[in-house]
Design an enzyme around this catalytic site. Structure first.
Site, short mmCIF file in Angstrom:
data_model
loop_
_atom_site.label_atom_id
_atom_site.label_comp_id
_atom_site.label_asym_id
_atom_site.label_seq_id
_atom_site.Cartn_x
_atom_site.Cartn_y
_atom_site.Cartn_z
N HIS A 1 -3.76 2.64 11.45
CA HIS A 1 -3.96 2.92 10.03
C HIS A 1 -3.15 4.11 9.53
O HIS A 1 -3.39 4.56 8.40
CB HIS A 1 -5.44 3.21 9.75
CG HIS A 1 -6.31 2.00 9.67
ND1 HIS A 1 -6.39 1.18 8.57
CD2 HIS A 1 -7.14 1.45 10.58
CE1 HIS A 1 -7.23 0.19 8.80
NE2 HIS A 1 -7.70 0.33 10.02
N LYS B 1 -8.82 9.38 -4.64
CA LYS B 1 -8.46 9.32 -3.23
C LYS B 1 -8.88 10.61 -2.55
O LYS B 1 -9.09 11.62 -3.21
CB LYS B 1 -6.93 9.19 -3.07
CG LYS B 1 -6.31 7.93 -3.63
CD LYS B 1 -4.79 7.98 -3.53
CE LYS B 1 -4.17 6.71 -4.08
NZ LYS B 1 -4.46 5.54 -3.23
N ARG B 2 -8.95 10.54 -1.23
CA ARG B 2 -9.10 11.75 -0.45
C ARG B 2 -7.97 12.72 -0.83
O ARG B 2 -6.83 12.30 -1.03
CB ARG B 2 -9.01 11.39 1.04
CG ARG B 2 -9.02 12.53 2.01
CD ARG B 2 -9.17 11.97 3.43
NE ARG B 2 -8.17 10.95 3.75
CZ ARG B 2 -7.00 11.23 4.33
NH1 ARG B 2 -6.68 12.47 4.64
NH2 ARG B 2 -6.16 10.25 4.61
N LYS C 1 -0.77 12.33 -0.52
CA LYS C 1 -1.25 11.47 -1.60
C LYS C 1 -0.85 12.00 -2.97
O LYS C 1 -0.93 11.31 -3.97
CB LYS C 1 -2.76 11.30 -1.49
CG LYS C 1 -3.18 10.53 -0.22
CD LYS C 1 -4.68 10.36 -0.13
CE LYS C 1 -5.09 9.64 1.15
NZ LYS C 1 -4.75 8.19 1.14
N THR D 1 -6.24 0.91 -0.50
CA THR D 1 -7.07 -0.20 -0.96
C THR D 1 -7.55 0.01 -2.39
O THR D 1 -7.89 -0.96 -3.08
CB THR D 1 -8.29 -0.43 -0.04
OG1 THR D 1 -8.98 0.81 0.14
CG2 THR D 1 -7.86 -0.98 1.30
N LYS E 1 -8.22 -2.69 -5.72
CA LYS E 1 -9.41 -2.74 -6.58
C LYS E 1 -9.03 -2.57 -8.04
O LYS E 1 -9.54 -3.27 -8.93
CB LYS E 1 -10.39 -1.66 -6.14
CG LYS E 1 -10.90 -1.83 -4.73
CD LYS E 1 -11.52 -0.55 -4.19
CE LYS E 1 -11.72 -0.63 -2.69
NZ LYS E 1 -12.03 0.67 -2.07
#
Length: 826
Positions: A361, A552-553, A558, A660, A664
């Site tokens: 991952h 998000k985290r 990110k 993910t 969504k």
């Protein structure tokens, strides 16, 4: 009748004398149903629902047992399942009946739902993916089971104080969980070569003193859509064999009498102990082994219940390792086969290799776990012997095959040499399994070319891609009922089980009537979200503004910081020209930073300070708003995603494995602004690049810049970048806190801007300008949004699981005979 009961007479229930809800209130709480608290009402409804599904759960187990079906076992340190009541009601197709019952008993359905806390069993995408996967397995009638840990405390509850993240305990099990059932007859003993003591509140190993833990299983139902197949998620809680020393207690050592219990229970006390300390990392290592030891014992027990021939094990068992965390399951199964079953090495290794699949991952080297050899020596010496033997035999193969490459054996070894030897868990996972898969097409290629190229060269047949997916039941049918109704009215309800049928919406993308219905659903989702936002935080926003969300985290790669820098540029533009013709925007952020990740916590602080400045400035407050939603969870996502117009997927290219949330958002009609990274690449392929907003460097270009990139060039040559950074440096966003954001500027400039924020900032700003212009044409925007929904079929977890089942697990469906066919009652 007992005389104490005679004066009360028979218990009277509202309506049906067998009413489950009333019976649970009376017999579980000894309370008049009319006087029950909202929490008691929730628990009674949940237990009533569990009663309804219990026979179906038993039928599933019976059907799979009698068929002696091959089963998949999904091992994951996280299962971010969120709340269960609404999901179970929906998947059991009981929504109309339950709501009617609530009206009859004057129970507020939405108040009831809010009584359930999000299960604290995961943190981010890894755990939410696992939850989607096990739901899809049940929906598809696959004989499967999830294994995880029953953490007493989730990662933490996040509060925002003066802009800073503050962590509070997430004691999600403070009240009874009505969904779980403890299975005391399946307790597992886990033997360790050392024991543990509590010293100064810390769990400290005591080498040379063997001990045992007890793995206590708690089962939760996993309800497939339609309610016929109900699989199981088994979570392990740690306990001590001897929980109380009466002699010590009698002599006044009250703490010592229960020390072993406290030490054992600490193993599953909290999700993700602080890994900034060695003790925290060692506890994580122990958690991982505890999960694997309990789960593999249970898997073997289930196999031996119907099979005596060990050679059939891979024909009946498929074990999927969700990232490197459960990799010690490989030497654990080898130990069972060698020491308990008495098999020879070659036979045991062949069985083990055909049993395991490994999902990678991450592309971040630091996330590929490497555990000190010394920990194995102290805690799991037999497993270390097995790992050494695996490595010896494997390196013999490497040297024999690559005779001219002297460095390859060192690169591929399961043991990292150095002052402190470490076991490379990702290497062990690849060598010990028959399949290694990435989770997006670009991720799999980068995994093979950049992360483990030697292994991909040696075992090309083992590497494959399985692009992630999410369940449309939770993320569209349940989270966005207004849009789900619009879709069903247009094309029927087949999309609920087969999201590829959403492609039937494409011919309607330009239809004016359908567009009005689609926009109406989005408006209702926005209003519902704002009602919740106002009630829970006191904040509000303009529903006519563009809802732009990044949830998000919090991590540098990110790039929440890139988003915030763009907001600063917009802020400056509006301050210079308050009449600037731009569509009003509301930027939503949500996510948690690891407690020891100080820069991530500073980014949260920066976002919140920018939000205050934007709100306080009359030049910007009408056209710009920034909101950081505290304590992000599945339940928060279920509210915000349907309301969002824009999905921020802006990681540095080559660093996001899949993502993910992007899927969504797409299912719910948000348009993506993103880099060519993770599954966003495939979203662009499915929806068409003209229907999303791509920007920035590609993964290849990111690699090419490493040798020469200088963030100072962008500072010196892009006026808006320079003004934004100078404004931060001046203390404009930190009045009364001079220099608080200096570390951010240091990362962006002096330390080289590793994640290339400044390199992509201009391109990102231009993409947002295109987005703003596009939004000004409602018909064009709505058409693109509809096409995104219509193109989201690939990103259903049903598709992903179908690929796992066919291409990795060799797993067939085992349909459960319906109650109508069976002639039995559920």
């Amino acid at each position: 009748m007992h005389p104490d009961l005679a004066e009360y007479g028979p218990v009277s229930f509202h309506g049906d004398p067998n009413a489950l809800y009333d019976r649970h209130l009376v017999f579980d709480y000894a309370i008049d149903p009319d006087l029950a608290t909202p929490r008691e009402r929730y628990e009674a409804v949940a237990r009533s629902l569990r009663d309804v599904l219990a026979l179906r759960w038993l039928r599933t187990k019976k059907a799979q047992y009698e068929a002696n079906a091959k089963r998949a076992y999904y091992l994951s340190m996280e299962f971010l399942i969120g709340r269960s009541l609404a999901s179970n009601v929906s998947n059991l197709l009981l929504d109309p009946a339950v709501r009617a019952a609530c009206r009859e008993k004057n129970v507020d359905w939405y108040e009831l739902l809010d009584q359930e806390v999000d299960a604290g069993l995961g943190n981010g995408g890894l755990g939410r993916l696992a939850a989607c996967f096990i739901e899809s397995m049940a929906t598809m009638d696959l004989p499967a089971m999830g294994y995880g840990l029953r953490y007493e405390y989730g990662i933490f509850k996040q509060a925002i104080q003066d802009g800073w993240q503050k962590e509070k305990p997430d004691n999600w099990l403070r009240r009874p969980d009505p969904w779980e059932i403890v299975r005391l007859d399946h307790i597992v003993e886990v033997k360790l070569a050392c024991s543990f003591q509590l010293r100064g509140g810390l769990l400290v190993p005591v080498p040379g003193k063997p001990s045992s833990l007890l793995g206590i299983p708690f089962d939760r139902p996993v309800v497939g859509y339609g309610g016929e197949t109900i699989n199981t998620l088994r979570l392990w809680s740690a306990g001590a064999p001897d929980s109380f020393h009466f002699h010590q207690f009698s002599h006044g050592d009250f703490v010592g009498a229960v020390t072993e219990t406290l030490a054992a229970e600490s193993i599953t006390r909290v999700l993700y102990p602080d890994d900034s300390t060695e003790i925290g990392r060692e506890l994580r290592f122990l958690q991982e082994y505890f999960l694997c030891a309990c789960s593999m014992h249970d898997v073997v027990r289930r196999f031996r219940a119907t099979n005596r021939d060990w050679s059939l094990f891979p024909e009946k068992v498929a074990v999927q390792l969700n990232d490197t965390h459960p990799t010690v399951a490989i030497p654990e199964l080898m130990r069972i086969l060698l020491d308990d079953a008495g098999l020879g090495w070659d036979e045991a290794w062949a069985i083990s290799g055909r049993t395991f699949g490994y999902t990678n991952h991450t592309l971040l080297p630091e996330a590929l776990e490497r555990w000190p050899v010394s920990w194995f020596e102290d805690i799991l010496p037999r497993h270390l012997e097995i790992i050494y033997e695996i490595n010896r035999r494997f390196l013999d193969q490497v040297r024999a095959r690559f005779t001219g490459d002297s460095g390859r054996a060192a690169r591929m070894s399961l043991i990292e040499e150095g002052d402190s030897k470490k076991v490379r868990m990702a290497h062990l996972a690849i060598v010990g399994s028959h399949s290694t898969n990435g989770v997006a097409a670009i991720h799999t290629e980068l995994l093979k070319s950049h992360v483990v190229p030697d292994f991909a060269g040696m075992f090309p047949e083992r590497f494959n891609n399985k692009t992630n997916g999410v369940t449309p039941r939770r993320w569209l049918l349940q989270a966005n009922p207004a849009l789900a109704a619009v879709i069903t009215e247009a094309i029927g309800d087949g999309w609920i089980r087969d999201l590829s049928q959403a492609a039937g919406l494409k011919p309607l993308a330009g239809d004016a009537q359908f567009q009005r219905a689609f926009r109406g659903a989005k408006r209702r989702a926005k209003v519902a979200f704002l009602d919740w936002l106002s009630a829970t935080t006191g904040q509000t926003a303009d529903p006519d503004s563009i809802f732009d969300s990044q949830i998000k985290r919090i991590h540098e790669y990110k790039r929440q910081l890139l988003n915030a820098l763009h907001i600063v540029i917009l802020y400056n533009r509006l301050r210079e020209n308050p009449h600037l013709d731009v569509a009003p925007r509301t930027f939503f952020f949500a996510g948690k930073a690891a407690p020891a990740y100080h820069l991530a916590k500073l980014i949260i602080k920066f976002i919140n300070n920018v939000a205050v400045c934007v709100d306080n400035d009359p030049a910007t407050r009408e056209k710009l708003k920034v909101i950081f939603l505290p304590d992000y969870s599945v339940s928060v996502a279920e509210r915000l995603i349907p309301a969002s117009d824009v999905s921020e997927q802006i990681s540095t290219a080559g660093y996001e494995a899949s993502g993910t949330s992007n899927m969504k958002f797409m299912m719910n009609g948000a348009l993506t602004i993103g880099t060519r990274d993770g599954a966003t690449v495939e979203i662009a392929e499915e929806a068409g690049e003209e229907n999303i907003f791509l920007f920035g460097l590609t993964a290849g270009q990111v690699d090419d810049t490493r040798g020469w990139y200088s963030p100072y060039w962008h500072y010196q040559n892009d006026p808006e970048t320079r003004v934004a950074l100078d404004l931060i440096s001046s203390g404009h966003f930190s009045p009364g806190e001079p220099g608080v954001f200096a570390p951010i500027l240091d990362v962006l400039l002096a330390k080289g801007d590793f994640y290339l924020h400044l390199a992509d900032l201009r391109s990102y700003t231009e993409a947002h300008e295109r987005l703003g212009r596009f939004y000004s044409d409602p018909a064009a925007w709505t058409r693109a949004a509809i096409i995104n929904v219509a193109s989201s079929g690939k990103f259903s977890s049903d598709r992903t699981i179908a690929q796992y089942a066919a291409e990795i697990w060799n797993l067939a469906a085992c349909p459960v005979e319906s109650r109508k066919t069976a002639g039995t009652s559920a």
